[in-house]
Design a protein around this motif. Structure first.
Motif, short mmCIF file in Angstrom:
data_model
loop_
_atom_site.label_atom_id
_atom_site.label_comp_id
_atom_site.label_asym_id
_atom_site.label_seq_id
_atom_site.Cartn_x
_atom_site.Cartn_y
_atom_site.Cartn_z
N LEU A 21 -2.29 63.64 -86.96
CA LEU A 21 -2.19 64.28 -88.26
C LEU A 21 -2.04 65.79 -88.12
O LEU A 21 -1.17 66.41 -88.74
N VAL A 22 -2.88 66.40 -87.27
CA VAL A 22 -2.81 67.86 -87.12
C VAL A 22 -1.48 68.27 -86.50
O VAL A 22 -0.92 69.33 -86.82
N LEU A 23 -0.91 67.43 -85.64
CA LEU A 23 0.40 67.73 -85.07
C LEU A 23 1.51 67.63 -86.11
O LEU A 23 2.46 68.42 -86.09
N PHE A 81 3.69 73.75 -94.64
CA PHE A 81 2.38 73.13 -94.45
C PHE A 81 1.88 72.48 -95.74
O PHE A 81 1.40 71.35 -95.73
N ALA A 82 1.98 73.20 -96.87
CA ALA A 82 1.44 72.69 -98.13
C ALA A 82 2.13 71.40 -98.54
O ALA A 82 1.48 70.46 -99.01
N SER A 83 3.45 71.33 -98.37
CA SER A 83 4.19 70.11 -98.73
C SER A 83 3.77 68.95 -97.85
O SER A 83 3.60 67.82 -98.33
N GLN A 84 3.60 69.22 -96.56
CA GLN A 84 3.18 68.15 -95.65
C GLN A 84 1.77 67.69 -95.99
O GLN A 84 1.46 66.49 -95.93
N ARG A 95 0.38 67.66 -98.88
CA ARG A 95 0.48 66.78 -100.07
C ARG A 95 1.00 65.42 -99.67
O ARG A 95 0.53 64.39 -100.17
N ALA A 96 1.98 65.38 -98.78
CA ALA A 96 2.53 64.10 -98.32
C ALA A 96 1.47 63.28 -97.60
O ALA A 96 1.48 62.04 -97.66
N GLU A 97 0.54 63.96 -96.92
CA GLU A 97 -0.55 63.28 -96.21
C GLU A 97 -1.70 62.93 -97.16
O GLU A 97 -2.68 62.33 -96.74
N ARG A 98 -1.59 63.34 -98.42
CA ARG A 98 -2.62 63.11 -99.44
C ARG A 98 -3.97 63.69 -99.05
O ARG A 98 -5.01 63.05 -99.21
N LEU A 99 -3.93 64.91 -98.53
CA LEU A 99 -5.17 65.59 -98.14
C LEU A 99 -5.80 66.24 -99.35
O LEU A 99 -5.14 66.92 -100.12
N TRP A 100 -7.11 66.05 -99.50
CA TRP A 100 -7.83 66.80 -100.51
C TRP A 100 -7.92 68.26 -100.10
O TRP A 100 -7.77 68.59 -98.91
N ARG A 133 -10.05 69.18 -96.94
CA ARG A 133 -9.49 68.79 -95.64
C ARG A 133 -8.24 69.58 -95.32
O ARG A 133 -7.97 69.91 -94.15
N GLU A 134 -7.45 69.90 -96.33
CA GLU A 134 -6.29 70.77 -96.11
C GLU A 134 -6.74 72.10 -95.52
O GLU A 134 -6.15 72.61 -94.56
N GLN A 135 -7.81 72.67 -96.07
CA GLN A 135 -8.33 73.93 -95.57
C GLN A 135 -8.87 73.78 -94.16
O GLN A 135 -8.72 74.68 -93.31
N LEU A 136 -9.50 72.66 -93.87
CA LEU A 136 -10.02 72.40 -92.52
C LEU A 136 -8.89 72.48 -91.49
O LEU A 136 -9.03 73.13 -90.45
N PHE A 137 -7.76 71.82 -91.79
CA PHE A 137 -6.65 71.82 -90.85
C PHE A 137 -5.94 73.17 -90.81
O PHE A 137 -5.42 73.57 -89.76
#
Length: 336
Positions: free
Chosen positions: A254-256, A264-267, A269-274, A277-281
């Motif tokens: 996922l991180v790769l 990044f933001a579009s990806q 959203r595609a990964e359905r990150l809250w 978790r988006e901020q974590l990555f």
């Protein structure tokens, strides 16, 4: 005067965006508020968004050009200006003040900064405050954590007793990102209904599924001590390493994908990150480049083979080294 964060959700319900917004303070809360503005802009017909990253070499004339530019679709536009260090400098301050003195019609300027204190306040921020909306987002005070967690749970469609919220507040120890992550996980683990203290204790107990979340989150957050403590606990309890490595591989893949994405933001959203978790990555990718995470994935594959008896080695010892490398990327991985 800056708007209180508690008023923010009501301000978002306005029929039109303000000419300018300044959202500053705690990184997670600022990013979530900015996402809310972008969603509201889309709802209100702002079909175009231009991102301006105001780094050290940023040409502040770009702000004036973007503000004066013609829309390709004759629609409203949102200018997304990001100030990494919270300081605009002389040229930036002048450019923002010029925008505020004569804001173009059908254009809104969103300014975000995740480093902010009273020392950052200046003439340009006062101009923003007079024309539009300024919000300073701060982490909850010690006596506010229970209410904050209750509200956060409600945003995920969950409810909890005050005792349950207090228990969770105690566990996160004042860490805002950790609190948001824990609530995100509760939304996955809880099947509906009100969470009482006993249920909260069960959900945050050292179950294998929940600890797998905690392990990778601590590693990606750079908290090596916590991550290694979780890993040691799993080992002591007889947890199967094969299943754990499956989760680690999943998260490294996922991180790769996020590291390789053009946006990044579009990806995310595609990964359905809250948002949490988006901020974590986001933080993980700031600490180490894509090549580092590629090396971590290769190491994880090798450990998986060890755990399955297909390669010699000590898999738990190698897992410790992998987790340490994920949390502390400066201690680079040797070739697997």
């Amino acid at each position: 005067m800056p708007m209180q964060a508690a008023q923010w959700s009501k301000a978002l319900l306005a029929d039109a965006l303000a000419p300018v917004y300044l959202l500053v303070g705690e990184e997670l809360l600022v990013l979530e508020a900015a996402d809310a503005i972008r969603r509201r802009a889309t709802t209100l017909g702002y079909a175009e968004r231009e991102v301006l990253e105001a780094g050290p070499q940023f040409d502040w004339d770009n702000l004036a050009r973007a503000a004066a530019g013609m829309s390709l679709f004759a629609s409203r536009r949102l200018l997304d200006l990001r100030l990494p260090g919270g300081r605009a400098g002389k040229d930036g301050g002048a450019a923002i003040q010029a925008f505020c003195a004569d804001p173009p019609p059908d254009v809104s300027l969103l300014i975000t900064a995740t480093e902010w204190s009273s020392k950052h306040e200046s003439a340009w921020s006062k101009s923003v405050d007079q024309l539009g909306v300024q919000v300073v987002f701060q982490a909850p005070r010690p006596n506010e954590w229970g209410r904050w967690i209750t509200a956060r749970l409600a945003s995920h469609g969950l409810s909890a007793s005050s005792e349950a919220a207090a228990l969770l507040a105690e566990r996160v120890e004042g860490n805002l990102l950790a609190a948001a992550q824990e609530v995100d996980k509760l939304a996955i683990l809880h099947q509906g209904g009100r969470i009482d203290r006993a249920e909260m204790e069960r959900l945050v107990a050292d179950s294998a599924r929940y600890d797998a979340f905690k392990l990778t989150d601590a590693a990606f957050a750079g908290d090596a001590a916590r991550a290694l403590k979780v890993l040691a606990g799993l080992h002591a309890e007889g947890e199967e390493l094969i299943g754990l490595m499956g989760w680690l591989v999943n998260q490294l893949q996922l991180v790769l994908r996020l590291a390789s994405a053009e946006d990044f933001a579009s990806q995310a959203r595609a990964e359905r990150l809250w948002p949490a978790r988006e901020q974590l990555f986001r933080q993980a990718l700031r600490r180490a480049p894509r090549q580092h995470w590629l090396g971590c994935l290769a190491r994880a594959g090798r450990i998986d083979r060890m755990a399955k008896g297909r390669e010699s080695g000590e898999p738990w010892r190698e897992a410790e080294r992998l987790i340490a490398a994920m949390a502390l990327p400066r201690g680079s991985l040797s070739a697997p």
